[in-house]
Design an enzyme around this catalytic site. Sequence first.
Site, PDB file in Angstrom:
ATOM      1  CE  LYS A  70      -4.132  -1.949   2.186  1.00  0.00           C
ATOM      2  NZ  LYS A  70      -5.456  -1.861   3.217  1.00  0.00           N
ATOM      3  CG  ASP A 106      -8.762  -0.034   2.796  1.00  0.00           C
ATOM      4  OD1 ASP A 106      -9.439  -0.807   2.334  1.00  0.00           O
ATOM      5  OD2 ASP A 106      -7.445  -0.346   2.577  1.00  0.00           O
ATOM      6  N   GLY A 129      -1.994  -1.291  15.491  1.00  0.00           N
ATOM      7  CA  GLY A 129      -1.464  -1.245  14.074  1.00  0.00           C
ATOM      8  C   GLY A 129      -0.777  -0.062  13.574  1.00  0.00           C
ATOM      9  CB  SER A 130       1.840   1.515  12.930  1.00  0.00           C
ATOM     10  OG  SER A 130       2.768   0.380  12.811  1.00  0.00           O
ATOM     11  N   GLY A 131       0.435   0.054   9.950  1.00  0.00           N
ATOM     12  CA  GLY A 131       0.437   0.112   8.495  1.00  0.00           C
ATOM     13  C   GLY A 131      -0.440   0.915   7.628  1.00  0.00           C
ATOM     14  N   GLY A 132      -0.555   0.412   6.556  1.00  0.00           N
ATOM     15  CA  GLY A 132      -1.289   1.183   5.521  1.00  0.00           C
ATOM     16  C   GLY A 132      -2.748   1.501   5.898  1.00  0.00           C
ATOM     17  CG  MET A 133      -6.620  -1.348   7.289  1.00  0.00           C
ATOM     18  SD  MET A 133      -7.668  -0.836   5.924  1.00  0.00           S
ATOM     19  CE  MET A 133      -9.344  -1.254   6.308  1.00  0.00           C
TER      20      MET A 133
END
Length: 277
Positions: A70, A106, A129-133
Amino acid sequence: MKPPIGRETTLCMSLSGRPGHFGSRFHNRLYELMGLDYVYKAFTTTDLPAAIGGIRALGIRGCAVSMPFKEAVIPLLDGLEPSAAAIDSVNTVVNEAGRLTGHNTDYVAIRLLLRKHGIDPRTPFLLRGSGGMAKAVIAALRDAGFTLGTLIARNEGAGRALATRYGYDWRPEIGAAQAPLLIPAPLLINVTPLGMEGPDADALAFPVPLIAACDIAFDVVALPSTTPFLRAAEQAGKRRITGHEVVVLQALEQFVLYTGLNPSPEQVDDAAASART
């Protein structure tokens, strides 16, 4: 009736580190129901630049983008729509005559779900969490007026930066199941692979004491549709928002971007049911 696949058929696709069936089944069912000369296929890759070059070179109409691509896909595109530019994360690529533009459906889906479930923006939350989503979810929360939140991420660089950018607190750990380090929050949100089909399938995103103390459990994991986190919340009698709801709404937004058409609610329900089988 859907035309047979031929040289005029429009191809759409997805790129993911762990491809699933949902997107292919959802989109292809809508193509069938609406008689569209389209086909959708899921892929993975170890060569992202070559895959994106293939989208441009072969005239592939659209591409859904999932973990871990992402953010890495952004330098390979020609431009970003505001939904993606605002959070530096792309989950959808649209090809207009060789020009590739990144979108983030999203973000749109999360905003719609927060509104649909009537969650009061004054509700404090814990987001893991800390990613793209996670970027899409935390930006949607901020833009919906949520001001009291804590981001939980072991990666201090990514976690602290993301929390600071949107005005929230950051903590590296939750704590042990019997002794959570964090103060309970009414809204718990999992935006990690914990509970997803594969090596993390049995992992619980939040300790049981935090689940028991919450009001709403929100898991963006779509496969399976019921994760250990959501099962624990159900057993505790909590309200639940599922990753299946997220993936249906974001896939619908992608479908509209690719085709320019809006299916009926009945067609969307049919496609969503077909995609779950």
